[in-house]
Design a protein around this motif. Structure first.
Motif, short mmCIF file in Angstrom:
data_model
loop_
_atom_site.label_atom_id
_atom_site.label_comp_id
_atom_site.label_asym_id
_atom_site.label_seq_id
_atom_site.Cartn_x
_atom_site.Cartn_y
_atom_site.Cartn_z
N UNK A 157 -16.02 5.53 15.69
CA UNK A 157 -17.09 4.78 15.28
C UNK A 157 -17.14 3.34 16.10
N UNK A 158 -18.17 2.95 16.53
CA UNK A 158 -18.26 1.84 17.71
C UNK A 158 -17.70 0.51 17.12
N UNK A 159 -17.27 -0.24 18.03
CA UNK A 159 -16.96 -1.68 17.64
C UNK A 159 -17.51 -2.27 16.67
N UNK A 160 -16.81 -2.98 15.45
CA UNK A 160 -17.52 -3.76 14.48
C UNK A 160 -16.95 -4.99 14.58
N UNK A 161 -17.83 -5.87 15.15
CA UNK A 161 -17.33 -7.14 15.47
C UNK A 161 -17.00 -8.12 14.27
N UNK A 162 -17.53 -7.93 13.01
CA UNK A 162 -17.34 -8.56 11.87
C UNK A 162 -16.00 -8.18 11.54
N UNK A 163 -15.39 -7.18 11.58
CA UNK A 163 -14.29 -6.63 11.30
C UNK A 163 -13.18 -6.49 12.28
N UNK A 164 -13.64 -6.90 13.64
CA UNK A 164 -12.73 -6.66 14.82
C UNK A 164 -12.14 -5.36 14.96
N UNK A 165 -12.62 -4.41 14.59
CA UNK A 165 -12.10 -2.92 14.76
C UNK A 165 -13.06 -1.89 15.27
N UNK A 166 -12.38 -1.20 16.21
CA UNK A 166 -12.98 0.14 16.53
C UNK A 166 -12.03 1.10 16.16
N UNK A 167 -12.66 2.35 15.76
CA UNK A 167 -11.84 3.60 15.44
C UNK A 167 -11.92 4.71 16.51
N UNK A 168 -10.79 5.24 16.36
CA UNK A 168 -10.76 6.46 17.17
C UNK A 168 -10.02 7.54 16.56
N UNK A 169 -10.02 8.75 17.17
CA UNK A 169 -9.17 9.92 16.85
C UNK A 169 -7.92 9.60 17.50
N UNK A 170 -6.69 10.29 16.80
CA UNK A 170 -5.42 10.13 17.40
C UNK A 170 -5.57 10.79 18.74
N UNK A 171 -4.70 10.25 19.65
CA UNK A 171 -4.92 10.88 21.29
C UNK A 171 -3.65 12.02 21.25
N UNK A 172 -3.85 12.62 22.14
CA UNK A 172 -3.00 13.93 22.65
C UNK A 172 -1.65 13.19 22.85
N UNK B 233 0.94 -1.09 -0.02
CA UNK B 233 0.06 -0.11 -0.07
C UNK B 233 0.77 1.04 0.09
N UNK B 234 0.35 2.23 -0.17
CA UNK B 234 0.88 3.73 -0.15
C UNK B 234 0.55 4.11 1.32
N UNK B 235 1.66 4.65 1.97
CA UNK B 235 1.78 5.48 3.20
C UNK B 235 0.77 6.56 3.06
N UNK B 236 0.19 6.84 4.32
CA UNK B 236 -0.93 7.81 4.50
C UNK B 236 -0.19 8.90 5.28
N UNK B 237 -0.46 10.14 5.14
CA UNK B 237 -0.23 11.14 6.20
C UNK B 237 -0.76 11.00 7.41
N UNK B 238 -0.03 11.78 8.38
CA UNK B 238 -0.49 11.70 9.69
C UNK B 238 -1.90 12.20 9.75
N UNK B 239 -2.41 13.25 8.88
CA UNK B 239 -3.51 13.93 9.07
C UNK B 239 -4.61 12.92 8.37
N UNK B 240 -4.25 12.03 7.57
CA UNK B 240 -5.21 11.08 7.05
C UNK B 240 -5.68 10.08 7.91
N UNK B 241 -4.80 9.51 8.77
CA UNK B 241 -4.96 7.97 9.20
C UNK B 241 -5.66 8.11 10.40
N UNK B 242 -6.52 7.44 10.74
CA UNK B 242 -7.34 7.33 11.79
C UNK B 242 -6.47 6.05 12.89
N UNK B 243 -7.12 6.04 14.02
CA UNK B 243 -6.40 5.20 15.02
C UNK B 243 -7.44 4.09 15.17
N UNK B 244 -6.91 2.82 15.46
CA UNK B 244 -7.68 1.89 15.71
C UNK B 244 -7.26 0.80 16.90
N UNK B 245 -8.18 -0.08 17.36
CA UNK B 245 -7.69 -1.19 18.26
C UNK B 245 -8.86 -2.56 17.87
N UNK B 246 -8.16 -3.31 18.34
CA UNK B 246 -8.97 -4.87 18.26
C UNK B 246 -9.13 -5.46 19.61
#
Length: 156
Positions: free
Chosen positions: A96-111, A54-67
């Motif tokens: 975005x709330x937890x998506x159990x099918x994709x096992x992912x939750x999205x967040x804004x980057x933290x301070x 893949x192509x790298x995304x800029x820090x401004x474009x990419x959201x945070x996640x966890x599983x």
């Protein structure tokens, strides 16, 4: 979160959980074959790998996640990649709330996010309590990586 490289793996493996050791051994077998993008079977849905280009995304474009159900072992084959990392803690609201099918939750980057630059040969392990932002870097940078997904049931 664990940050390491294959060059120091022989020393690190002595203190790692046996499932992490198995995942890194599988990773070493996968990268020997110069894998094409796609899924690589290891233990069905308990442990599998995804080879990505893949192509790298800029820090401004990419959201945070966890599983919640899988631990990620992310290994950089080619390019340069920056990860953001912060601990999941009470009071952090998902975008975005937890998506159990994709096992992912999205967040804004933290301070208090820490940026971790990876070079080829390095890997990072993210656990369910780790918020992470993968795939970042200079806009035109091509990234080739392997992500091994380990189901948390293997740790019980």
């Amino acid at each position: 979160m664990i940050l390491s490289s294959l060059s120091s793996w022989e020393h690190d493996r002595k203190v790692e959980h046996p499932i992490i050791v198995e995942a890194i051994e599988e990773l070493q077998n996968i990268i020997k074959d110069h894998p094409a993008p796609g899924r690589v079977e290891i233990r069905g849905n308990e442990m599998y790998a995804i080879v990505m280009e893949l192509d790298a995304k800029s820090l401004d474009e990419q959201v945070a996640e966890n599983h919640e159900s899988y631990i990620d072992v992310q290994y950089l084959i080619e390019g340069e990649e920056i990860y953001g990392w912060s601990p999941l803690r009470e009071g952090i609201e998902p975008t975005k709330p937890y998506d159990s099918e994709g096992d992912i939750t999205f967040y804004n980057p933290q301070n208090d996010e820490i940026l971790l630059p990876l070079k080829p040969g390095m890997f990072v392990v993210f656990f369910p309590h780790d918020i992470h932002r993968p795939c970042m870097g200079t806009k035109s940078t091509k990234i080739k990586k392997v992500v091994i997904k380990i189901h948390i049931s293997l740790f019980k």
